[in-house]
Design a protein around this motif. Structure first.
Motif, PDB file in Angstrom:
ATOM      1  N   LEU A  56       0.815  -1.210   0.000  1.00 30.30           N
ATOM      2  CA  LEU A  56       0.000   0.000   0.000  1.00 30.30           C
ATOM      3  C   LEU A  56       0.853   1.266   0.000  1.00 30.30           C
ATOM      4  O   LEU A  56       0.496   2.258  -0.649  1.00 30.30           O
ATOM      5  CB  LEU A  56      -0.957  -0.024   1.195  1.00 30.30           C
ATOM      6  N   VAL A  57       1.967   1.245   0.717  1.00 32.25           N
ATOM      7  CA  VAL A  57       2.868   2.398   0.685  1.00 32.25           C
ATOM      8  C   VAL A  57       3.393   2.607  -0.730  1.00 32.25           C
ATOM      9  O   VAL A  57       3.455   3.735  -1.240  1.00 32.25           O
ATOM     10  CB  VAL A  57       4.036   2.218   1.672  1.00 32.25           C
ATOM     11  N   ARG A  58       3.767   1.529  -1.391  1.00 28.77           N
ATOM     12  CA  ARG A  58       4.253   1.625  -2.767  1.00 28.77           C
ATOM     13  C   ARG A  58       3.148   2.126  -3.703  1.00 28.77           C
ATOM     14  O   ARG A  58       3.384   2.993  -4.564  1.00 28.77           O
ATOM     15  CB  ARG A  58       4.753   0.256  -3.246  1.00 28.77           C
ATOM     16  N   MET A  59       1.937   1.605  -3.540  1.00 28.26           N
ATOM     17  CA  MET A  59       0.826   2.043  -4.380  1.00 28.26           C
ATOM     18  C   MET A  59       0.579   3.544  -4.222  1.00 28.26           C
ATOM     19  O   MET A  59       0.398   4.268  -5.208  1.00 28.26           O
ATOM     20  CB  MET A  59      -0.448   1.276  -4.011  1.00 28.26           C
ATOM     21  N   HIS A  60       0.588   3.995  -2.980  1.00 29.08           N
ATOM     22  CA  HIS A  60       0.353   5.405  -2.704  1.00 29.08           C
ATOM     23  C   HIS A  60       1.415   6.277  -3.376  1.00 29.08           C
ATOM     24  O   HIS A  60       1.096   7.285  -4.026  1.00 29.08           O
ATOM     25  CB  HIS A  60       0.371   5.619  -1.183  1.00 29.08           C
ATOM     26  N   PHE A  61       2.669   5.880  -3.254  1.00 31.42           N
ATOM     27  CA  PHE A  61       3.756   6.650  -3.867  1.00 31.42           C
ATOM     28  C   PHE A  61       3.645   6.636  -5.384  1.00 31.42           C
ATOM     29  O   PHE A  61       3.756   7.681  -6.039  1.00 31.42           O
ATOM     30  CB  PHE A  61       5.104   6.084  -3.433  1.00 31.42           C
ATOM     31  N   HIS A  62       3.414   5.468  -5.960  1.00 31.61           N
ATOM     32  CA  HIS A  62       3.356   5.354  -7.417  1.00 31.61           C
ATOM     33  C   HIS A  62       2.161   6.108  -7.996  1.00 31.61           C
ATOM     34  O   HIS A  62       2.213   6.566  -9.147  1.00 31.61           O
ATOM     35  CB  HIS A  62       3.307   3.884  -7.832  1.00 31.61           C
ATOM     36  N   ASP A  63       1.100   6.239  -7.233  1.00 35.62           N
ATOM     37  CA  ASP A  63      -0.046   7.012  -7.704  1.00 35.62           C
ATOM     38  C   ASP A  63       0.207   8.509  -7.547  1.00 35.62           C
ATOM     39  O   ASP A  63       0.046   9.285  -8.488  1.00 35.62           O
ATOM     40  CB  ASP A  63      -1.309   6.616  -6.935  1.00 35.62           C
ATOM     41  N   THR A 163      21.608  13.456  -6.770  1.00 37.39           N
ATOM     42  CA  THR A 163      21.312  14.718  -7.454  1.00 37.39           C
ATOM     43  C   THR A 163      20.065  14.600  -8.316  1.00 37.39           C
ATOM     44  O   THR A 163      19.193  15.477  -8.309  1.00 37.39           O
ATOM     45  CB  THR A 163      22.504  15.164  -8.326  1.00 37.39           C
ATOM     46  N   ASP A 164      19.955  13.506  -9.049  1.00 34.81           N
ATOM     47  CA  ASP A 164      18.774  13.294  -9.891  1.00 34.81           C
ATOM     48  C   ASP A 164      17.523  13.092  -9.054  1.00 34.81           C
ATOM     49  O   ASP A 164      16.424  13.521  -9.435  1.00 34.81           O
ATOM     50  CB  ASP A 164      18.989  12.086 -10.801  1.00 34.81           C
ATOM     51  N   ALA A 165      17.662  12.423  -7.902  1.00 34.41           N
ATOM     52  CA  ALA A 165      16.513  12.227  -7.012  1.00 34.41           C
ATOM     53  C   ALA A 165      16.021  13.562  -6.467  1.00 34.41           C
ATOM     54  O   ALA A 165      14.812  13.815  -6.401  1.00 34.41           O
ATOM     55  CB  ALA A 165      16.888  11.293  -5.862  1.00 34.41           C
ATOM     56  N   ILE A 166      16.955  14.430  -6.101  1.00 32.50           N
ATOM     57  CA  ILE A 166      16.583  15.758  -5.608  1.00 32.50           C
ATOM     58  C   ILE A 166      15.801  16.509  -6.678  1.00 32.50           C
ATOM     59  O   ILE A 166      14.779  17.152  -6.404  1.00 32.50           O
ATOM     60  CB  ILE A 166      17.840  16.554  -5.199  1.00 32.50           C
ATOM     61  N   PHE A 177      14.410  17.261   2.188  1.00 29.67           N
ATOM     62  CA  PHE A 177      14.006  16.505   3.373  1.00 29.67           C
ATOM     63  C   PHE A 177      12.861  15.552   3.052  1.00 29.67           C
ATOM     64  O   PHE A 177      12.834  14.418   3.522  1.00 29.67           O
ATOM     65  CB  PHE A 177      13.610  17.468   4.502  1.00 29.67           C
ATOM     66  N   ASP A 178      11.914  16.010   2.226  1.00 28.95           N
ATOM     67  CA  ASP A 178      10.816  15.143   1.806  1.00 28.95           C
ATOM     68  C   ASP A 178      11.354  13.938   1.049  1.00 28.95           C
ATOM     69  O   ASP A 178      10.928  12.797   1.274  1.00 28.95           O
ATOM     70  CB  ASP A 178       9.847  15.894   0.891  1.00 28.95           C
ATOM     71  N   MET A 179      12.288  14.200   0.136  1.00 27.77           N
ATOM     72  CA  MET A 179      12.847  13.118  -0.683  1.00 27.77           C
ATOM     73  C   MET A 179      13.502  12.050   0.178  1.00 27.77           C
ATOM     74  O   MET A 179      13.211  10.857   0.043  1.00 27.77           O
ATOM     75  CB  MET A 179      13.852  13.688  -1.680  1.00 27.77           C
ATOM     76  N   VAL A 180      14.397  12.469   1.064  1.00 29.80           N
ATOM     77  CA  VAL A 180      15.092  11.495   1.922  1.00 29.80           C
ATOM     78  C   VAL A 180      14.101  10.716   2.757  1.00 29.80           C
ATOM     79  O   VAL A 180      14.171   9.486   2.862  1.00 29.80           O
ATOM     80  CB  VAL A 180      16.104  12.217   2.834  1.00 29.80           C
ATOM     81  N   THR A 181      13.140  11.405   3.349  1.00 33.10           N
ATOM     82  CA  THR A 181      12.179  10.769   4.242  1.00 33.10           C
ATOM     83  C   THR A 181      11.283   9.782   3.504  1.00 33.10           C
ATOM     84  O   THR A 181      11.025   8.673   3.988  1.00 33.10           O
ATOM     85  CB  THR A 181      11.323  11.840   4.938  1.00 33.10           C
ATOM     86  N   LEU A 182      10.807  10.159   2.322  1.00 30.63           N
ATOM     87  CA  LEU A 182       9.917   9.281   1.564  1.00 30.63           C
ATOM     88  C   LEU A 182      10.665   8.071   1.003  1.00 30.63           C
ATOM     89  O   LEU A 182      10.133   6.968   0.974  1.00 30.63           O
ATOM     90  CB  LEU A 182       9.234  10.062   0.447  1.00 30.63           C
ATOM     91  N   VAL A 183      11.891   8.288   0.547  1.00 31.02           N
ATOM     92  CA  VAL A 183      12.673   7.168   0.014  1.00 31.02           C
ATOM     93  C   VAL A 183      12.985   6.168   1.124  1.00 31.02           C
ATOM     94  O   VAL A 183      12.705   4.966   1.001  1.00 31.02           O
ATOM     95  CB  VAL A 183      13.968   7.673  -0.654  1.00 31.02           C
ATOM     96  N   ARG A 252      20.889   0.956  -4.051  1.00 33.43           N
ATOM     97  CA  ARG A 252      21.898   1.979  -4.311  1.00 33.43           C
ATOM     98  C   ARG A 252      21.466   3.339  -3.785  1.00 33.43           C
ATOM     99  O   ARG A 252      22.241   4.050  -3.147  1.00 33.43           O
ATOM    100  CB  ARG A 252      22.174   2.048  -5.822  1.00 33.43           C
ATOM    101  N   ILE A 253      20.224   3.735  -4.055  1.00 34.56           N
ATOM    102  CA  ILE A 253      19.776   5.056  -3.629  1.00 34.56           C
ATOM    103  C   ILE A 253      19.778   5.169  -2.114  1.00 34.56           C
ATOM    104  O   ILE A 253      20.173   6.203  -1.553  1.00 34.56           O
ATOM    105  CB  ILE A 253      18.381   5.397  -4.206  1.00 34.56           C
ATOM    106  N   ASP A 254      19.383   4.121  -1.390  1.00 34.09           N
ATOM    107  CA  ASP A 254      19.377   4.178   0.071  1.00 34.09           C
ATOM    108  C   ASP A 254      20.784   4.382   0.618  1.00 34.09           C
ATOM    109  O   ASP A 254      21.021   5.221   1.488  1.00 34.09           O
ATOM    110  CB  ASP A 254      18.786   2.890   0.655  1.00 34.09           C
ATOM    111  N   GLN A 255      21.731   3.597   0.097  1.00 31.92           N
ATOM    112  CA  GLN A 255      23.099   3.716   0.563  1.00 31.92           C
ATOM    113  C   GLN A 255      23.696   5.076   0.192  1.00 31.92           C
ATOM    114  O   GLN A 255      24.432   5.685   0.985  1.00 31.92           O
ATOM    115  CB  GLN A 255      23.966   2.596  -0.012  1.00 31.92           C
TER     116      GLN A 255
END
Length: 312
Positions: A56-63, A163-166, A177-183, A252-255
């Protein structure tokens, strides 16, 4: 009750513009049992399978990441008319049957009242809570999209550079901060296929014990899955932050978030304070759900979350 009250205050303070259109308790008169109906369905499925929280967390993010939280992801494709479900990144999304069941019950109690977009948002909150996260207030009043096109899907992948994620998150109104927290929050539960972590398995910097474990697990045929958070795999908490600081990030992104100078401090603060992590994750989920949405007379309230009301 105290935690909910504090969280409610924080969300009202942070998102006043969004809350001018969305509303806490939006269905209190039109469908007073809406939130409890969704919660009961989610709880029933969670008792059978704790992995539905990650679904459900994944569904919410992907939507929500694609043109806002509008249930466009839920539309089934038809011959000659693909939908967002056809997009490659969405092949991993599961849990649609939970939304279907909740929507069916809602239609029986309050026909043509509760949107599928709100069902997904509420179900995600309930799943996060059941998995150990904070129970937070969810503003509702979204409507469902009349569009679902795979060409709209441009989700950040597991190997994306910081950088691309930001930039990707910034493009949809979410900050560093949103990006780091959501990822990190989105990866604190759930699994990933071995084919998507070969870059990490080949990384000599990965902690040796985990590297050996993953190499062994990924030798199995048919592209097996491994847990994203090796510490507390089914719990929404700061465990992944602790893992990342030990070079035990599976993705990779988490690390990378634990190594990059722009983001390492955020990871370290969450690693020290689980309550802080849970509070910020809840806030980030609500913020993502209130950045872009349909309301008022826009879109529609679908009767069946998989099909537009006109049948097309």
């Amino acid at each position: 009750m105290r935690a909910i009250a504090v969280t409610f205050f924080l969300f009202c303070f942070v998102f006043p513009a969004a809350l001018a259109q969305l509303k806490f308790g939006f269905y209190s008169r039109s469908c007073p049992h809406a939130e409890s109906i969704v919660a009961n369905v989610v709880a029933k499925h969670f008792r059978r399978d704790r992995s539905i929280a990650a679904d459900l967390v994944r569904m919410h993010f992907h939507d929500c990441f694609v043109k806002g939280c509008d249930a466009s992801l839920l539309i089934d494709p038809k011959p000659g008319r693909p939908s967002e479900k056809n997009a490659g990144p969405n092949a991993s999304v599961d849990g649609y049957e939970i939304i279907d069941e909740a929507k069916k019950q809602l239609e029986a109690h309050c026909p043509h009242t509760v949107s599928c977009a709100d069902v997904v948002t509420l179900a995600t909150r309930d799943a996060v809570t059941l998995a150990g996260g904070l129970r937070y207030a969810v503003p509702t009043g979204r409507r469902d999209s009349l569009r679902s096109n795979p060409a709209d899907v441009n989700l950040p992948g597991p190997t994306i550079p910081v950088t691309d994620a930001i930039q990707a998150f910034g493009a949809v109104g979410l900050n560093l901060f949103d990006m780091v927290t959501l990822v990190i929050g989105g990866h604190t539960i759930g699994v990933i296929h071995c084919s998507l972590i070969q870059d990490r398995i080949a990384d000599p910097a990965m902690e040796r014990t985990l590297n050996a474990k993953l190499r062994n697990q990924c030798r199995a045929p048919n592209d097996p899955t491994v847990f994203l958070d090796q510490r507390t795999s089914f719990k929404v908490d700061n465990g992944l932050c602790l893992e990342v600081l030990r070079q035990r990030g599976v993705l990779r992104i988490d690390q990378s978030l634990g190594l990059d100078g722009r983001t390492r401090g955020i990871i370290m603060s969450y690693a020290k304070d689980n309550a802080l992590f849970n509070r910020k994750f809840a806030q980030a989920l609500v913020k993502m759900g209130t950045r872009r949405f349909l309301s008022g007379r826009a879109g529609e309230i679908r009767k069946n979350c998989r099909v537009f009301n006109n049948g097309h």
